[in-house]
Structures are given as C-alpha cells and as structure tokens.
Design an enzyme around this catalytic site. Structure first.
Site, PDB file in Angstrom:
ATOM      1  N   ASP A  87      21.914 129.839 -44.851  1.00 49.30           N
ATOM      2  CA  ASP A  87      23.359 129.636 -44.716  1.00 49.30           C
ATOM      3  C   ASP A  87      23.774 129.769 -43.256  1.00 49.30           C
ATOM      4  O   ASP A  87      23.672 130.849 -42.667  1.00 49.30           O
ATOM      5  CB  ASP A  87      24.106 130.691 -45.553  1.00 49.30           C
ATOM      6  CG  ASP A  87      25.614 130.516 -45.451  1.00 49.30           C
ATOM      7  OD1 ASP A  87      26.165 129.731 -46.247  1.00 49.30           O
ATOM      8  OD2 ASP A  87      26.242 131.138 -44.569  1.00 49.30           O
ATOM      9  N   TYR A 116      28.833 129.661 -36.029  1.00 49.21           N
ATOM     10  CA  TYR A 116      27.802 130.674 -35.730  1.00 49.21           C
ATOM     11  C   TYR A 116      26.999 130.315 -34.475  1.00 49.21           C
ATOM     12  O   TYR A 116      26.311 131.158 -33.923  1.00 49.21           O
ATOM     13  CB  TYR A 116      26.817 130.860 -36.898  1.00 49.21           C
ATOM     14  CG  TYR A 116      27.424 131.251 -38.226  1.00 49.21           C
ATOM     15  CD1 TYR A 116      28.745 131.664 -38.325  1.00 49.21           C
ATOM     16  CD2 TYR A 116      26.668 131.216 -39.390  1.00 49.21           C
ATOM     17  CE1 TYR A 116      29.302 131.995 -39.538  1.00 49.21           C
ATOM     18  CE2 TYR A 116      27.216 131.564 -40.624  1.00 49.21           C
ATOM     19  CZ  TYR A 116      28.538 131.932 -40.681  1.00 49.21           C
ATOM     20  OH  TYR A 116      29.081 132.266 -41.889  1.00 49.21           O
ATOM     21  N   LYS A 143      28.935 124.697 -42.508  1.00 43.97           N
ATOM     22  CA  LYS A 143      30.380 124.702 -42.805  1.00 43.97           C
ATOM     23  C   LYS A 143      31.144 124.004 -41.691  1.00 43.97           C
ATOM     24  O   LYS A 143      30.780 124.122 -40.522  1.00 43.97           O
ATOM     25  CB  LYS A 143      30.889 126.143 -42.947  1.00 43.97           C
ATOM     26  CG  LYS A 143      30.008 126.994 -43.825  1.00 43.97           C
ATOM     27  CD  LYS A 143      30.483 128.409 -43.996  1.00 43.97           C
ATOM     28  CE  LYS A 143      29.395 129.248 -44.640  1.00 43.97           C
ATOM     29  NZ  LYS A 143      28.450 129.873 -43.671  1.00 43.97           N
ATOM     30  N   HIS A 152      35.175 125.840 -44.095  1.00 43.53           N
ATOM     31  CA  HIS A 152      35.014 127.276 -43.782  1.00 43.53           C
ATOM     32  C   HIS A 152      36.241 128.113 -44.163  1.00 43.53           C
ATOM     33  O   HIS A 152      36.118 129.247 -44.616  1.00 43.53           O
ATOM     34  CB  HIS A 152      34.706 127.430 -42.287  1.00 43.53           C
ATOM     35  CG  HIS A 152      33.860 128.613 -41.975  1.00 43.53           C
ATOM     36  ND1 HIS A 152      32.865 128.608 -41.031  1.00 43.53           N
ATOM     37  CD2 HIS A 152      33.855 129.863 -42.483  1.00 43.53           C
ATOM     38  CE1 HIS A 152      32.295 129.792 -40.977  1.00 43.53           C
ATOM     39  NE2 HIS A 152      32.887 130.581 -41.838  1.00 43.53           N
TER      40      HIS A 152
HETATM   41  P1  NAD Z   1      25.675 141.329 -45.349  1.00 42.81           P
HETATM   42  O1  NAD Z   1      26.402 141.962 -46.463  1.00 42.81           O
HETATM   43  O2  NAD Z   1      24.582 140.385 -45.637  1.00 42.81           O
HETATM   44  O3  NAD Z   1      25.184 142.532 -44.459  1.00 42.81           O
HETATM   45  C1  NAD Z   1      24.339 142.323 -43.351  1.00 42.81           C
HETATM   46  C2  NAD Z   1      23.987 143.676 -42.736  1.00 42.81           C
HETATM   47  O4  NAD Z   1      23.475 144.553 -43.739  1.00 42.81           O
HETATM   48  C3  NAD Z   1      22.843 143.494 -41.731  1.00 42.81           C
HETATM   49  O5  NAD Z   1      23.374 143.371 -40.451  1.00 42.81           O
HETATM   50  C4  NAD Z   1      22.024 144.730 -41.883  1.00 42.81           C
HETATM   51  O6  NAD Z   1      22.492 145.661 -40.938  1.00 42.81           O
HETATM   52  C5  NAD Z   1      22.371 145.260 -43.263  1.00 42.81           C
HETATM   53  N1  NAD Z   1      21.265 145.117 -44.227  1.00 42.81           N
HETATM   54  C6  NAD Z   1      20.663 143.982 -44.659  1.00 42.81           C
HETATM   55  N2  NAD Z   1      19.725 144.275 -45.570  1.00 42.81           N
HETATM   56  C7  NAD Z   1      19.725 145.623 -45.717  1.00 42.81           C
HETATM   57  C8  NAD Z   1      18.971 146.518 -46.511  1.00 42.81           C
HETATM   58  N3  NAD Z   1      18.038 146.106 -47.348  1.00 42.81           N
HETATM   59  N4  NAD Z   1      19.222 147.856 -46.382  1.00 42.81           N
HETATM   60  C9  NAD Z   1      20.192 148.300 -45.547  1.00 42.81           C
HETATM   61  N5  NAD Z   1      20.945 147.492 -44.780  1.00 42.81           N
HETATM   62  C10 NAD Z   1      20.711 146.166 -44.862  1.00 42.81           C
HETATM   63  O7  NAD Z   1      26.783 140.676 -44.380  1.00 42.81           O
HETATM   64  P2  NAD Z   1      26.958 139.309 -43.602  1.00 42.81           P
HETATM   65  O8  NAD Z   1      25.827 139.035 -42.687  1.00 42.81           O
HETATM   66  O9  NAD Z   1      28.308 139.346 -43.011  1.00 42.81           O
HETATM   67  O10 NAD Z   1      26.963 138.209 -44.769  1.00 42.81           O
HETATM   68  C11 NAD Z   1      25.813 137.477 -45.124  1.00 42.81           C
HETATM   69  C12 NAD Z   1      25.943 136.023 -44.735  1.00 42.81           C
HETATM   70  O11 NAD Z   1      27.136 135.467 -45.284  1.00 42.81           O
HETATM   71  C13 NAD Z   1      26.126 135.801 -43.227  1.00 42.81           C
HETATM   72  O12 NAD Z   1      24.944 135.948 -42.503  1.00 42.81           O
HETATM   73  C14 NAD Z   1      26.694 134.404 -43.217  1.00 42.81           C
HETATM   74  O13 NAD Z   1      25.670 133.443 -43.403  1.00 42.81           O
HETATM   75  C15 NAD Z   1      27.632 134.447 -44.426  1.00 42.81           C
HETATM   76  N6  NAD Z   1      29.037 134.768 -44.050  1.00 42.81           N
HETATM   77  C16 NAD Z   1      29.999 133.843 -44.336  1.00 42.81           C
HETATM   78  C17 NAD Z   1      31.318 134.086 -44.002  1.00 42.81           C
HETATM   79  C18 NAD Z   1      32.366 133.053 -44.296  1.00 42.81           C
HETATM   80  O14 NAD Z   1      33.494 133.161 -43.790  1.00 42.81           O
HETATM   81  N7  NAD Z   1      32.067 132.053 -45.101  1.00 42.81           N
HETATM   82  C19 NAD Z   1      31.689 135.293 -43.377  1.00 42.81           C
HETATM   83  C20 NAD Z   1      30.694 136.224 -43.101  1.00 42.81           C
HETATM   84  C21 NAD Z   1      29.378 135.958 -43.452  1.00 42.81           C
END
Ligand code: NAD
Length: 289
Positions: free
Chosen positions: A48, A53, A78, A111
């Site tokens: 994704d 990004y 997006k 988005h």
């Molecule tokens: P997430 O909930 O995936 O959390 C990521 C964080 O959690 C990492 O930085 C890491 O520190 C921690 N983590 C990951 N695995 C772990 C584990 N097993 N144990 C402990 N900590 C752990 O948050 P995110 O990255 O914001 O969301 C995931 C994806 O969603 C993004 O990378 C992106 O592709 C998408 N996203 C989309 C939007 C949107 O507006 N559409 C907004 C934010 C993110």
C-alpha cells in the site's frame, strides 16, 4: 511457518490479500530498500503506497528487483487532493504507474474526500472500464462522503481505507460498509504503534493466553471482523510477527472484550474538513513532485 496469503473478495470478484504491507513514512532510501526486499522475502505481496508518500518509485524498483512476476503482486496507490478532477486524476494515474513501473494498478483510491472528487471518480470509473485498475475505492470517507459519491457514481466504491484500531473501531461506518458491500480496510491497524495500546493489560492477557503478541491479537481482531490490514514495519522481526496471525482464533468472548476497548479515539487526523483546506493543498503542492 509459511506465509499465508488469505484473500477477501471485492464485489466484482477480485481477490485482495487480507494482509498487506503499508509503506507510509519509510522514507530513507536504504531503510526502504531493506524493508521492502525483506517484506517480499517473508512473503508479503500486497503493498500500500500513495503519491503523497513519495516512495512509489522506490517501491516499483524493489518489486522489479524481486524478479517475481507482476501478477504475483497486489499494488495499491492513491490519488492526492491536488490531483482530483477528471483530467488531473487520469494524469496522476499515468504518473503513478510510470513511477511504479507497471501498466495497471490492482487498487487505486481517492485519498480524501475533497473538492473535485466526483470528477476524479468519473476518471477512475473510466480507468476501471478500460481494465487499467482492478479495484476502485476511496480512503478516509465518512458516511456522508460515501452517500454523496454513490448518488453520482455509475460504479459504487468497492473499498474504503480508514483509520481503525481497537480504540477506534469505526462500528457505525463498518456496519454501513457491510450493508453496501464495500470492503473495510484498516490503516493504522496497530494504532500507529501507540505504546499504551500495544501494552494494554486486557490485550496482553489475551495475547499471553494464545502465546501471541498484542500486535498479533489486534491484527487477528481485524481479520475476524473481515477487515483488510496493512501494518507497517521496518523491522524484519515485526514483519514476520505481523504475518503469523492465521494460526489462531479469538473466541467470541475475546472479540467482545476487545470491542469494549473502543473509546472513539482517533490517533490521527479527522478527515472531515482537515486535509481539504485550500491553503493546505497549495502548500502540499510545493512538496510533491
Ligand atoms: P500502523 O498501525 O501500521 O503502525 C505502524 C507502527 O507500529 C510502526 O511504525 C511500528 O513502530 C509499529 N509496529 C509495527 N509492527 C509492530 C509489532 N509487531 N509490534 C510492535 N509495534 C509494531 O500504522 P501506519 O503505518 O500509520 O498504517 C499502516 C499503513 O496504512 C501505512 O503504512 C499506509 O500504507 C497506510 N495509511 C493510510 C492512510 C490514509 O490516509 N489512507 C493514513 C495512514 C496510513
């Protein structure tokens, strides 16, 4: 343990891997290279990204470097707020494909609900009909945004990617999406790594019982709600951990205990009226190439 690529079906029958990999904020070149090549090695095939990004090109490079056929991957990107509109969205789509080095996208999302999104949707419907996108959808759409879009759309959105985690379960929107056969995809499925959530005693108790981690329990809770998850991590250990969620089940009592943690608390932006501010969009234009 082998990587399990379980899928959920969009309304048009396209299979989407229920566990994907988010690449938001992995910006340093070397870190990105290592993270994506390791994710592919572990078995992730659903990625994704988004124009905003700034890493579509790097993702395309890593996918190509893997030597695996294009059709093994499920790639989402997006269209950003400044590219909404009929012509602008068609152009943005072409640029995204070029950066990713692909001829088509598996999934393309608006988005945010923002000015000109209806015209953008018309472009996406056309690209879908031309076979250039397999699944078209939206992100950060609230019920009122979906109602407005569906009133004008020839093809309803097939998926909505929204902030979702145990403290922000999105129950009303989840129910609405189910009723309209729109898939629910969670961004921030782990609460963006929020420490208090990942150390929550109730989640810890459930995790210990199953010999799993809290992150695995949270991801499993999403899966059992039928939600697609795209957790992000740069650590190979966590990437692997996040993939080992298909070999246990939560009981209905445990699901209910996790449901009780919902306090309607967003960890990130409220999509109503934040990112759509014209000044914000002008500023963003300076940063996005
Ligand atoms: P997430 O909930 O995936 O959390 C990521 C964080 O959690 C990492 O930085 C890491 O520190 C921690 N983590 C990951 N695995 C772990 C584990 N097993 N144990 C402990 N900590 C752990 O948050 P995110 O990255 O914001 O969301 C995931 C994806 O969603 C993004 O990378 C992106 O592709 C998408 N996203 C989309 C939007 C949107 O507006 N559409 C907004 C934010 C993110």
């Amino acid at each position: 343990m082998t990587f399990e690529n379980r899928t959920v079906k969009a309304i048009n029958g396209v299979e989407i891997p229920q566990l994907g990999f988010g690449v938001y904020k992995i910006t340093k070149e070397k870190e990105f290279e290592t993270a994506i090549s390791e994710a592919i090695r572990i078995g992730y095939r659903h990625f994704d990204t988004a124009k905003i990004y700034g890493n579509e090109e790097a993702l395309g490079r890593e996918i190509q470097k893997s030597g695996l056929p294009r059709e093994d991957f499920f790639i989402t990107s997006k269209v950003w707020n400044t590219d909404l509109g009929y012509k602008a969205t068609r152009k943005a789509f072409e640029q995204t494909c070029k950066k990713l080095k692909v001829d088509n996208l598996d999934m393309y999302l608006i988005h945010f609900a923002a000015p000109n999104d209806l015209e953008a949707w018309r472009a996406m419907e056309e690209l879908y009909s031309e076979g250039k996108i397999k699944v078209i959808g939206v992100a950060n759409f609230e019920i009122q945004h979906l109602e407005r879009l569906m009133k004008h759309a020839k093809i309803p959105p097939m998926i909505n990617q929204i902030e979702t985690h145990p403290e922000f379960a999105q129950n009303d929107l989840h129910q609405y999406l189910n009723q309209h056969q729109i898939l629910h995809e969670a961004w921030g499925p782990l609460g963006q790594g929020n420490k208090a959530l990942l150390e929550h005693p109730e989640l810890k108790r459930i995790a210990d019982y199953h010999h799993k981690t809290v992150a695995q329990v949270i991801l499993r809770w999403h899966l059992e709600r039928g939600i697609i998850v795209i957790p992000k991590s740069s650590s190979p250990k966590r990437m692997k951990e996040n993939s080992q969620i298909f070999d246990f089940e939560l009981t209905s009592d445990e699901m209910e205990q996790i449901n009780q943690l919902n306090i309607g608390k967003r960890y990130s932006v409220n999509p109503t009226g934040y990112m759509i501010h014209p000044i914000y969009n002008k500023l963003m234009k300076l940063f996005i190439k």
